[in-house]
Design a protein around this motif. Structure first.
Motif, PDB file in Angstrom:
ATOM      1  N   LEU A 245      -1.971   3.198  -3.188  1.00 37.21           N
ATOM      2  CA  LEU A 245      -0.645   2.614  -3.015  1.00 37.21           C
ATOM      3  C   LEU A 245      -0.717   1.098  -2.895  1.00 37.21           C
ATOM      4  O   LEU A 245       0.079   0.370  -3.503  1.00 37.21           O
ATOM      5  N   LEU A 246      -1.682   0.621  -2.147  1.00 33.87           N
ATOM      6  CA  LEU A 246      -1.869  -0.818  -2.004  1.00 33.87           C
ATOM      7  C   LEU A 246      -2.262  -1.462  -3.329  1.00 33.87           C
ATOM      8  O   LEU A 246      -1.779  -2.542  -3.664  1.00 33.87           O
ATOM      9  N   MET A 247      -3.085  -0.786  -4.099  1.00 36.51           N
ATOM     10  CA  MET A 247      -3.487  -1.312  -5.409  1.00 36.51           C
ATOM     11  C   MET A 247      -2.300  -1.403  -6.365  1.00 36.51           C
ATOM     12  O   MET A 247      -2.138  -2.383  -7.075  1.00 36.51           O
ATOM     13  N   VAL A 248      -1.463  -0.374  -6.367  1.00 32.34           N
ATOM     14  CA  VAL A 248      -0.275  -0.392  -7.225  1.00 32.34           C
ATOM     15  C   VAL A 248       0.653  -1.515  -6.802  1.00 32.34           C
ATOM     16  O   VAL A 248       1.196  -2.244  -7.642  1.00 32.34           O
ATOM     17  N   TYR A 249       0.838  -1.678  -5.511  1.00 31.52           N
ATOM     18  CA  TYR A 249       1.712  -2.739  -5.002  1.00 31.52           C
ATOM     19  C   TYR A 249       1.182  -4.112  -5.401  1.00 31.52           C
ATOM     20  O   TYR A 249       1.931  -4.944  -5.915  1.00 31.52           O
ATOM     21  N   LEU A 250      -0.093  -4.358  -5.187  1.00 28.03           N
ATOM     22  CA  LEU A 250      -0.670  -5.663  -5.521  1.00 28.03           C
ATOM     23  C   LEU A 250      -0.659  -5.918  -7.024  1.00 28.03           C
ATOM     24  O   LEU A 250      -0.412  -7.046  -7.460  1.00 28.03           O
ATOM     25  N   CYS A 251      -0.897  -4.889  -7.823  1.00 30.30           N
ATOM     26  CA  CYS A 251      -0.820  -5.066  -9.277  1.00 30.30           C
ATOM     27  C   CYS A 251       0.601  -5.395  -9.706  1.00 30.30           C
ATOM     28  O   CYS A 251       0.807  -6.224 -10.596  1.00 30.30           O
TER      29      CYS A 251
ATOM     30  N   TRP B  69       9.991  -5.125  -4.776  1.00 31.45           N
ATOM     31  CA  TRP B  69      10.165  -4.035  -5.731  1.00 31.45           C
ATOM     32  C   TRP B  69       9.803  -2.665  -5.182  1.00 31.45           C
ATOM     33  O   TRP B  69      10.441  -1.686  -5.562  1.00 31.45           O
ATOM     34  N   PRO B  70       8.842  -2.506  -4.269  1.00 29.88           N
ATOM     35  CA  PRO B  70       8.591  -1.147  -3.773  1.00 29.88           C
ATOM     36  C   PRO B  70       9.742  -0.600  -2.934  1.00 29.88           C
ATOM     37  O   PRO B  70       9.898   0.606  -2.805  1.00 29.88           O
ATOM     38  N   ILE B  71      10.542  -1.468  -2.376  1.00 30.19           N
ATOM     39  CA  ILE B  71      11.668  -1.028  -1.556  1.00 30.19           C
ATOM     40  C   ILE B  71      12.873  -0.706  -2.444  1.00 30.19           C
ATOM     41  O   ILE B  71      13.522   0.324  -2.280  1.00 30.19           O
ATOM     42  N   PHE B  72      13.151  -1.576  -3.412  1.00 33.76           N
ATOM     43  CA  PHE B  72      14.362  -1.430  -4.201  1.00 33.76           C
ATOM     44  C   PHE B  72      14.249  -0.382  -5.307  1.00 33.76           C
ATOM     45  O   PHE B  72      15.239   0.216  -5.689  1.00 33.76           O
TER      46      PHE B  72
END
Length: 55
Positions: free
Chosen positions: A4-10, A40-43
């Protein structure tokens, strides 16, 4: 959790990289770019839920 952290940072890196192609004539401020990059992860789930419920 690491995935999840990798997807967010990418996603953040991708949005910031794309933002370098925006010209000054388009009137998009750096604050808008940062909000898009880090929010973007929130919206995205909120918008997906709205679209799903409106079907």
């Amino acid at each position: 959790m690491r995935e999840l952290l990798m997807v967010y940072l990418c996603g953040v890196i991708l949005l910031l990289a794309v933002s370098t192609t925006i010209d000054g004539e388009e009137k998009v401020g750096f604050d808008h770019i940062l909000i898009a990059a880090f929010g973007w992860p929130i919206f995205t789930p909120i918008l997906a839920l709205k679209v799903w419920n409106s079907r």
